[in-house]
Design an enzyme around this catalytic site. Structure first.
Site, PDB file in Angstrom:
ATOM      1  N   TYR A 163       0.838  -1.199   0.000  1.00 35.71           N
ATOM      2  CA  TYR A 163       0.000   0.000   0.000  1.00 35.71           C
ATOM      3  C   TYR A 163       0.877   1.256   0.000  1.00 35.71           C
ATOM      4  CZ  TYR A 163      -3.549  -3.434   1.383  1.00 35.71           C
ATOM      5  OH  TYR A 163      -4.373  -4.541   1.445  1.00 35.71           O
ATOM      6  N   HIS A 177       0.635 -11.969   0.681  1.00 36.89           N
ATOM      7  CA  HIS A 177      -0.471 -11.175   0.098  1.00 36.89           C
ATOM      8  C   HIS A 177      -1.284 -11.959  -0.946  1.00 36.89           C
ATOM      9  CE1 HIS A 177      -1.485  -6.650  -0.431  1.00 36.89           C
ATOM     10  NE2 HIS A 177      -2.543  -7.371  -0.665  1.00 36.89           N
TER      11      HIS A 177
END
Ligand code: NAP
Length: 282
Positions: free
Chosen positions: A54, A113
């Site tokens: 992010y 992830h």
């Protein structure tokens, strides 16, 4: 806030946490987003979800700033290693970088992830090493389908997977068919991401005169609270809505602690049918 047992960890985690993807990165909107995160923590939304991906690390830094001075042990901080940084040594190094950016000594949860191309066995071994080193309390995965989960579990020697974080909202209900039941059976928590479908969500879902809107009015709740309640109706499912304003966080916090009626569930099923589908991913 309702807390539920988080997979095999033996600890309770709030049903509703806070996402951080795409939080505003500068200016007054950033200040408000930090206030929103702290307000969420006051409301017991202490599961804070982030990832090295992010903002290419920037969001972890901003989250670290937002939680500075709070009681670290009262938080449940989750981050994720990118598949391109996975493998054994790379995962250990990626975790160190995340800890530095977040300015914390340990994570509560560290996940891969998505499956990616690095050998899964190496990454699972690294996640176990990070627990042994006290860098994370628990380990998990994200965007894994049932077959990926089965494979990952064969590589684990000392730890169990705490969770699988997956896409789940009213228009993406594929995980209800195999993944959520599999995880329930094997004591794995499911963390629903993008509960509002981000920008792609149909306006109908939050309209006062739509199916969800009518249910909301009946319970004196908002449509978004109905959605969060619906998504977390199974005992092993949690969710992490992202909100960057205090009013949004306060609204979202009301998504739990009350129960939808069977007729509400049927109305939602009719308006947003649950189709079996392969696991949707990034
Ligand atoms: P989301 O939570 O479904 O939706 C976020 C959007 O909803 C934002 O535009 C937010 O606006 C708005 N919103 C939130 N609460 C609201 C409210 N009460 N009223 C009106 N609007 C509201 O989307 P998401 O960010 O994709 O998913 C949540 C989290 O899941 C992410 O932040 C991230 O931590 C995680 N995630 C994980 C993966 C993965 O691959 N593991 C992928 C995607 C997301 P404001 O920002 O203006 O409040």
């Amino acid at each position: 806030m309702i807390f539920k047992q988080f997979g095999p960890t033996g600890i309770d985690v709030p049903v509703l946490g806070q996402g951080t993807w795409d939080i505003p990165e500068r200016g007054a909107r950033l200040d408000e987003a930090k206030r929103a995160i702290r307000r969420g923590v006051e409301l017991d939304m202490v599961h804070l979800d982030t990832a090295e991906m992010y903002g290419a690390g920037r969001v972890e830094e901003l989250l670290g700033q937002a939680i500075a001075g709070l009681d670290r042990d009262a938080l449940f901080i989750a981050s994720k290693v990118l598949p391109s940084n996975a493998g054994y040594a790379q995962t250990l190094a990626a975790c160190e970088r995340s800890l530095r950016r977040l300015n914390v000594e340990y994570l509560d949860l560290y996940m891969l992830h998505w499956p990616g191309n690095e050998p899964l066995e190496e990454t699972m071994r690294a996640l176990e090493t990070l627990v042994e080193q006290g860098k994370t309390r628990f380990i998990g995965v994200s965007n894994f389908d049932v077959d990926d989960l089965i494979e990952a579990q064969t590589y684990l020697r000392t730890q169990r997977l705490a969770c699988d974080q997956v896409l789940y909202h009213l228009q993406e209900r594929g995980v209800e068919h195999r993944l959520i039941p599999y995880c329930a059976q094997h004591g794995i928590a499911v963390v629903a991401y993008t509960p509002f479908g981000r920008g792609r969500f149909p306006r109908d879902a939050v309209k006062a005169d739509g199916a969800v809107g009518r249910i909301a009015a009946k319970h004196a709740r908002t449509p978004r609270q109905v959605i969060l309640n619906f998504l977390t109706r199974e005992p092993n499912v949690f969710t992490i809505p992202k909100a960057s304003t205090v009013p949004h966080v306060e609204e979202n916090a009301g998504g739990t602690g009350w129960t939808l009626d069977p007729s509400d569930l049927a109305a939602i099923d009719q308006a947003f049918p649950s189709h079996d589908a392969p696991l949707a991913s990034l």
